[in-house]
Design an enzyme around this catalytic site. Structure first.
Site, PDB file in Angstrom:
ATOM      1  N   GLY A  10      10.779  -8.234 -19.380  1.00 22.22           N
ATOM      2  CA  GLY A  10       9.586  -7.416 -20.574  1.00 22.22           C
ATOM      3  C   GLY A  10       8.628  -6.363 -19.623  1.00 22.22           C
ATOM      4  N   ILE A  14       1.882  -7.744 -19.472  1.00 23.78           N
ATOM      5  CA  ILE A  14       1.158  -8.231 -18.545  1.00 23.78           C
ATOM      6  C   ILE A  14       2.659  -8.524 -17.246  1.00 23.78           C
ATOM      7  CG2 ILE A  14       1.843 -11.214 -17.808  1.00 23.78           C
ATOM      8  CD1 ILE A  14       1.056 -11.335 -21.163  1.00 23.78           C
ATOM      9  N   ASN A  98       8.982 -12.777 -32.555  1.00 22.47           N
ATOM     10  CA  ASN A  98       9.257 -13.046 -30.870  1.00 22.47           C
ATOM     11  C   ASN A  98      10.534 -14.029 -30.765  1.00 22.47           C
ATOM     12  OD1 ASN A  98       7.609 -11.344 -30.296  1.00 22.47           O
ATOM     13  ND2 ASN A  98       6.259 -12.970 -29.635  1.00 22.47           N
ATOM     14  N   ARG A 154      -9.684 -19.920 -17.910  1.00 22.38           N
ATOM     15  CA  ARG A 154     -10.757 -20.140 -18.787  1.00 22.38           C
ATOM     16  C   ARG A 154     -11.537 -21.551 -18.782  1.00 22.38           C
ATOM     17  NH1 ARG A 154      -6.053 -17.838 -23.105  1.00 22.38           N
ATOM     18  NH2 ARG A 154      -6.265 -15.175 -21.947  1.00 22.38           N
ATOM     19  N   HIS A 178      -0.531 -24.044 -26.423  1.00 23.94           N
ATOM     20  CA  HIS A 178      -1.016 -23.358 -25.877  1.00 23.94           C
ATOM     21  C   HIS A 178      -1.675 -23.035 -27.511  1.00 23.94           C
ATOM     22  CE1 HIS A 178      -2.694 -19.971 -24.062  1.00 23.94           C
ATOM     23  NE2 HIS A 178      -1.703 -19.505 -24.482  1.00 23.94           N
TER      24      HIS A 178
END
Ligand code: APR
Length: 311
Positions: A10, A14, A98, A154, A178
């Site tokens: 990919g 990202i 996905n 975060r 997640h």
């Protein structure tokens, strides 16, 4: 010793940042792989980064490719192949599309790079890493999902902002899936060794936990065309680096549990030690009743999605 090889499956938002950070950290030569429709994208990013390398003198090179043969021999593979969220979508909404991509990617990893340490980033995270391990049949200690490092970063970011202190001094851990019911362990968080619960009032802590849980959606809402990419890339690189350099860092990651936390046969976000052996240890800190209940709720969400995965 030979240079390490990093396969990035990919080459989108990202993926491109992974390539850049890997080169800047001199981790190894990078192969940036994508589908034929994105050939120009990965060849372009590779060329661009290789030209940037002249400026600061980086020694690692990036190759853009659409041929799995070029991925063979990778020490580490990071998967970001997949569609990101758009505003209003949950990570679970990405499952069907996905999963189709993951079937293709996992089968190719099995064929071309069965010896790699593989880090999945594609969402829904905990279900995709489960599918990856089942389809690729790689050993369980060589397959992990990246989410905990990002969710924890975060949380640390919001804590540092609330206190006006250095983010470097915030030590924290976010457990679980997640998703929106991930479990930031407030009680275990320290700032320069001082318990966070002594530094911030409960309403402030609650707000930080909520913003952390919705941290991905906040970015999707701002970007509108996709999801976060800088912090996710850095987070995945920290895991790859710990493996490549045998750092043995303790990082939260989705690992296959076999009885730990009362969970069996599912990938779930827990603190693990990552070194040259891959996932070398799974840590199980003592949790109080409310933390256990929150973690169970998060697990039920993960389980629901994973159980709907038809392999
Ligand atoms: N093999 C390899 N690459 C693929 C495949 C495939 N079968 N199918 C799609 N891709 C590529 C796309 O061509 C695209 O370049 O994956 C890339 C994804 O990049 P972006 O759309 O920019 O998505 P990104 O923001 O990088 O996020 C990727 O990570 O955080 C998760 O939810 C996010 O699932 C998403 C993934």
């Amino acid at each position: 010793t030979r240079k390490k090889k990093i396969g990035l499956i990919g080459g989108g938002q990202i993926g491109g940042n992974l390539a850049l950070i890997a080169v800047q950290k001199n981790l190894g030569d990078v192969v940036l792989f994508d589908i034929p429709a994105a050939e120009g994208l990965v060849k372009g990013k590779a060329l661009d980064i290789n030209q940037l390398s002249a400026v600061d003198g980086y020694d690692c090179r990036v190759t853009g490719t659409t041929d799995w043969k070029d991925v063979a021999g990778s020490d580490v593979i990071i998967i970001t192949a997949g569609v990101p969220r758009k505003p209003g979508m949950s990570r679970e909404d990405l499952l069907d599309i996905n999963l189709k991509i993951m079937r293709d990617v996992a089968a190719n990893i099995k064929t071309h790079a069965p010896g790699a340490f593989v880090i999945n980033v594609a969402n829904p995270l905990d279900a995709m890493v489960f599918a990856l391990q089942k389809i690729s049949e790689l050993p369980k200690h060589m397959v992990v999902g990246m989410a905990g490092v990002l969710d924890t970063s975060r949380f640390k970011c919001f804590v540092a902002e609330a206190l006006g202190c250095s983010i470097r001094d915030v030590e924290a851990l976010v457990l679980g899936g997640h998703g929106d019911d991930m479990v930031p362990l407030v009680r275990h968080t320290t700032v320069g060794g001082v318990p966070l619960t002594e530094l911030l009032a409960q309403d402030k802590l609650d707000a930080i936990v909520k913003r952390t849980r919705e941290g991905g959606a906040e970015l999707v809402g701002l970007y509108k065309t996709g999801s976060a990419y800088f912090a996710p890339a850095s987070s995945a690189i920290s895991m790859a680096e710990s493996f490549l350099l045998d750092r043995k860092r303790i990082l939260p990651a989705a690992a296959l549990l076999e009885g730990q936390y009362g969970i069996n046969g599912y990938f779930f976000g827990v603190p693990v030690q990552i070194g040259a052996g891959g996932v070398e240890k799974i840590l199980t800190p003592k949790l109080d009743e409310s933390e256990k209940a929150a973690l169970e709720k998060s697990f039920q969400s993960v389980k629901k999605t994973v159980d709907s995965v038809k392999l």
